[in-house]
Design a protein around this motif. Structure first.
Motif, PDB file in Angstrom:
ATOM      1  N   ARG A  36       3.725  -8.370 -13.923  1.00 36.78           N
ATOM      2  CA  ARG A  36       4.785  -8.803 -12.344  1.00 36.78           C
ATOM      3  C   ARG A  36       4.017  -8.778 -11.039  1.00 36.78           C
ATOM      4  O   ARG A  36       3.262  -8.470 -11.026  1.00 36.78           O
ATOM      5  CB  ARG A  36       6.242  -7.198 -12.973  1.00 36.78           C
ATOM      6  CG  ARG A  36       6.932  -7.547 -13.841  1.00 36.78           C
ATOM      7  CD  ARG A  36       7.085  -6.521 -13.869  1.00 36.78           C
ATOM      8  NE  ARG A  36       6.821  -5.047 -13.642  1.00 36.78           N
ATOM      9  CZ  ARG A  36       7.348  -4.124 -14.490  1.00 36.78           C
ATOM     10  NH1 ARG A  36       8.086  -3.972 -14.080  1.00 36.78           N
ATOM     11  NH2 ARG A  36       6.258  -2.913 -14.159  1.00 36.78           N
ATOM     12  N   ASP A  37       5.026  -9.638 -10.784  1.00 34.71           N
ATOM     13  CA  ASP A  37       4.715  -9.783  -8.680  1.00 34.71           C
ATOM     14  C   ASP A  37       3.310 -10.431  -8.751  1.00 34.71           C
ATOM     15  O   ASP A  37       2.493  -9.871  -7.835  1.00 34.71           O
ATOM     16  CB  ASP A  37       4.908  -8.746  -7.575  1.00 34.71           C
ATOM     17  CG  ASP A  37       6.432  -8.253  -7.938  1.00 34.71           C
ATOM     18  OD1 ASP A  37       7.017  -8.500  -7.658  1.00 34.71           O
ATOM     19  OD2 ASP A  37       6.350  -6.838  -8.236  1.00 34.71           O
ATOM     20  N   GLN A  96       2.117  -5.020  -4.152  1.00 37.39           N
ATOM     21  CA  GLN A  96       2.507  -5.413  -3.390  1.00 37.39           C
ATOM     22  C   GLN A  96       3.534  -5.598  -2.470  1.00 37.39           C
ATOM     23  O   GLN A  96       3.321  -5.560  -1.511  1.00 37.39           O
ATOM     24  CB  GLN A  96       1.413  -7.253  -3.366  1.00 37.39           C
ATOM     25  CG  GLN A  96       2.602  -8.028  -4.300  1.00 37.39           C
ATOM     26  CD  GLN A  96       2.324  -9.850  -3.938  1.00 37.39           C
ATOM     27  OE1 GLN A  96       1.269  -9.098  -3.410  1.00 37.39           O
ATOM     28  NE2 GLN A  96       2.979 -10.225  -5.307  1.00 37.39           N
ATOM     29  N   ASP A  97       4.426  -5.617  -3.308  1.00 33.48           N
ATOM     30  CA  ASP A  97       5.216  -5.433  -3.033  1.00 33.48           C
ATOM     31  C   ASP A  97       6.051  -3.489  -2.247  1.00 33.48           C
ATOM     32  O   ASP A  97       8.214  -3.797  -2.727  1.00 33.48           O
ATOM     33  CB  ASP A  97       6.593  -6.396  -3.086  1.00 33.48           C
ATOM     34  CG  ASP A  97       6.221  -7.636  -3.727  1.00 33.48           C
ATOM     35  OD1 ASP A  97       6.193  -7.616  -2.217  1.00 33.48           O
ATOM     36  OD2 ASP A  97       6.938  -8.653  -3.935  1.00 33.48           O
ATOM     37  N   ALA A 110      10.332  -1.574  -2.013  1.00 37.04           N
ATOM     38  CA  ALA A 110      11.195  -0.872  -2.998  1.00 37.04           C
ATOM     39  C   ALA A 110      11.397   0.419  -2.430  1.00 37.04           C
ATOM     40  O   ALA A 110      12.640   1.409  -2.555  1.00 37.04           O
ATOM     41  CB  ALA A 110      10.204  -0.996  -4.390  1.00 37.04           C
ATOM     42  N   TYR A 111      10.036   0.647  -1.941  1.00 36.75           N
ATOM     43  CA  TYR A 111      10.208   1.892  -1.240  1.00 36.75           C
ATOM     44  C   TYR A 111      10.376   2.232   0.321  1.00 36.75           C
ATOM     45  O   TYR A 111       9.010   1.973   0.337  1.00 36.75           O
ATOM     46  CB  TYR A 111       9.167   2.895  -2.143  1.00 36.75           C
ATOM     47  CG  TYR A 111       9.249   3.149  -3.522  1.00 36.75           C
ATOM     48  CD1 TYR A 111      10.417   4.143  -3.729  1.00 36.75           C
ATOM     49  CD2 TYR A 111       8.443   2.423  -4.126  1.00 36.75           C
ATOM     50  CE1 TYR A 111      10.084   4.428  -5.302  1.00 36.75           C
ATOM     51  CE2 TYR A 111       8.930   2.404  -5.396  1.00 36.75           C
ATOM     52  CZ  TYR A 111       9.734   3.476  -6.115  1.00 36.75           C
ATOM     53  OH  TYR A 111       9.324   3.789  -7.763  1.00 36.75           O
ATOM     54  N   PRO A 112      11.006   1.593   0.901  1.00 37.18           N
ATOM     55  CA  PRO A 112      10.849   1.098   2.409  1.00 37.18           C
ATOM     56  C   PRO A 112      10.056   2.611   3.315  1.00 37.18           C
ATOM     57  O   PRO A 112       9.553   2.806   3.976  1.00 37.18           O
ATOM     58  CB  PRO A 112      12.207   1.714   2.684  1.00 37.18           C
ATOM     59  CG  PRO A 112      13.220   0.959   1.676  1.00 37.18           C
ATOM     60  CD  PRO A 112      12.612   1.268   0.599  1.00 37.18           C
TER      61      PRO A 112
END
Lengths: 255, 279
Positions: free
Chosen positions: A236-237, A243-244, A248-250
């Motif tokens: 995925r990604d 990398q993202d 998802a978890y700021p």
């Protein structure tokens, strides 16, 4: 519990080992690409998922069910070729996906009408509504594979198995088929297993990429040990799973 | 070889006749045969006007006209038509039974491993038995009536047709059989909706190929024991050296065989449009 569970599966033909200790569990809606060198047993693995052949040892279950002994409607399949029936028109091929489960393999009356309506909707979806009365042999390779996928989807299987589905297509058609398959997946959230030789394709389409290879190798007796899953990539990604992660978890960013 | 090819501008394999040329070439052997016969007949008749061996083409036409239109003096029936209907009835009966049998057996052998183990060697051996050698047995068992003649045709052509159809069923890509199963098809549905429609065109071409042998067995059986039929008549008038009658019958049988073959070909084209979809 996993949707598709493969537990300690071995396969051998005579005294030639093909697969050994294959364990994998797949969630519903995952797209699993399977890659590996020729003869590494990935097609054997797919045939066992299809229940075309039974494992020598181990279990393959869908939603906790028993290991199947023959192909059934839980499993849809598209092969590289010969996946559609040459003697049926495009539309009849789709209707067959509903009719074949009946004792005589046909539909009558209102059931037939409803199946025709659904077949026409599917033809619209796969972009073959302009050739509905033609026979498969008069279609291009890409159109035949779209029909094969549409036919498999019409039967509403639990898992869809693709055996090098785009292997015989030219590169342009192949890219179109990728878009088509991605769209279709978005709509249906189907669990898919796809065997391919094309690594780009495997990573582009798959959520996971399983690599089959032989971890043990006896130079005196190459058939002694079988292959197994040696890598299980998160694809995925674009194959870079974290990398993202900040999106998802700021909270991680401030830490 | 190079000497011949020096004369021509291209290799011989690359010369293709034009459409009128092809028609002329197709007609040529027929014309040559007719001319050769006419000359030979003329030579013999000039030497001996009573000669019966090579009747003149005009005599054959006269005989044919008589055979097709003038009723027999005693029975008041036109024998040629009686013979034709009797023979065609036997032929179609035998071929229909063979086609049905071979279709059922062929699909069973092709699809079911158990049926394959049970039948395939048996049919392979049976197809080696020379059917004409069984004719006396058939006459003893079934009598001299219609049954023995039909059974001879059935025994003669069924094994070959069965083996070929079984082979065709086994040649259906396994992918299709598996696919049908994933669509929920039972063995019966696989046989009836996947295998049967795909071997039917082959059945028709098998019938076309077998018709030659079927005629052979029919005429042989009629020649040995019968009281009506095309083969019976030919062997009957042989005693009187009635070459004009024999030749009329031979031409008539050839014409019938040709028409049946052509009709089957036309039927196959119409009934199985998917066969030619890819061409």
């Amino acid at each position: 519990m996993s949707f598709v569970g493969v537990t300690n599966v071995w396969q051998r033909y005579g005294d030639r080992s093909i697969l050994e200790r294959v364990n994998v569990s797949v969630d519903e809606g995952e797209f699993v690409s399977i890659v590996g060198a020729s003869g590494c047993g990935k097609s054997t693995f797919l045939r066992m998922l299809l229940a075309e052949e039974s494992p020598y040892k181990g279990d393959i279950s869908i939603e906790g069910g028993d290991t199947a002994v023959e192909p059934n409607r839980e499993r849809g399949v598209v092969f590289q070729k010969y996946s559609v029936f040459p003697h049926l028109s495009v539309r009849e091929n789709l209707i067959a996906a509903e009719a074949f489960q009946n004792p005589l393999g046909t539909l009558r009356g209102s059931a037939r009408k409803n199946a025709e309506t659904r077949a026409d909707a599917m033809l619209e979806r796969i972009g073959l509504n302009h050739v509905l009365h033609q026979f498969p042999a008069s279609l291009s390779g890409g159109m035949q594979q779209r029909l094969a996928i549409g036919q498999a989807m019409t039967a509403k299987p639990r898992i869809l198995l693709l055996d090098e589905p785009f292997g015989a297509l030219d590169p342009g058609t192949r890219l179109q088929m990728h878009d088509f398959l991605l769209e279709l997946r978005e709509e249906t959230n189907m669990t898919v297993f796809m065997v391919t030789h094309d690594l780009d394709e495997a990573f582009k389409l798959g959520d996971r990429v399983l690599v089959f290879d032989k971890p043990r190798w006896d130079p005196q007796d190459p058939g002694l040990f079988g292959a197994t899953i040696t890598y299980d990539f998160d694809a995925r990604d674009k194959g870079i799973p974290y990398q993202d992660i900040l999106a998802a978890y700021p909270s991680l960013a401030s830490a | 070889m190079s000497l011949i090819e020096d004369i021509f501008a291209m290799r011989l394999i690359n010369y293709v006749p034009s459409r009128p040329g092809a028609i002329f070439l197709a007609a040529l052997p027929f014309i040559l045969l007719f001319v050769a016969y006419s000359i030979a007949s003329d030579i013999r008749l000039t030497a001996n006007p009573q000669d019966k061996l090579l009747p003149a083409p005009s005599t054959i036409v006269e005989t044919a006209e008589r055979l097709f239109t003038v009723p027999d003096k005693r029975s008041k029936e036109i024998l040629l038509w009686n013979d034709t209907f009797a023979s065609l009835g036997r032929l179609f009966g035998g071929v229909a039974i063979s086609a049905t049998l071979s279709l059922i057996l062929g699909i069973a052998i092709g699809l079911l491993p158990y049926a394959r183990s049970l039948f395939s060697s048996f049919i392979a051996v049976m197809s080696m038995v020379p059917p004409l050698a069984l004719l006396p047995i058939l006459f003893i068992v079934f009598g001299l009536g219609e049954v023995s003649k039909i059974v001879l045709i059935v025994i003669g052509i069924t094994p070959f047709m069965t083996r070929d159809l079984a082979q065709r069923v086994m040649e259906i890509p396994n992918e299709q059989i598996v696919k049908a199963q994933t669509l929920g098809a039972s063995s019966w549905v696989v046989a009836q909706r996947v295998a049967l429609p795909q071997v039917l065109p082959r059945l028709i071409s098998n019938v076309r190929l077998s018709l030659g042998s079927a005629w052979l067995f029919l005429i042989a059986a009629e020649a040995v024991a019968s009281n009506v039929g095309l083969g019976y008549r030919i062997f009957l008038v042989r005693r009187y050296l009635a070459m004009d009658v024999i030749l009329t019958y031979v031409i008539w049988i050839t014409l019938l065989a040709f028409i049946i073959d052509w009709a089957l070909k036309a039927l196959s084209r119409r009934a199985f449009p998917w066969m030619e979809a890819g061409l």
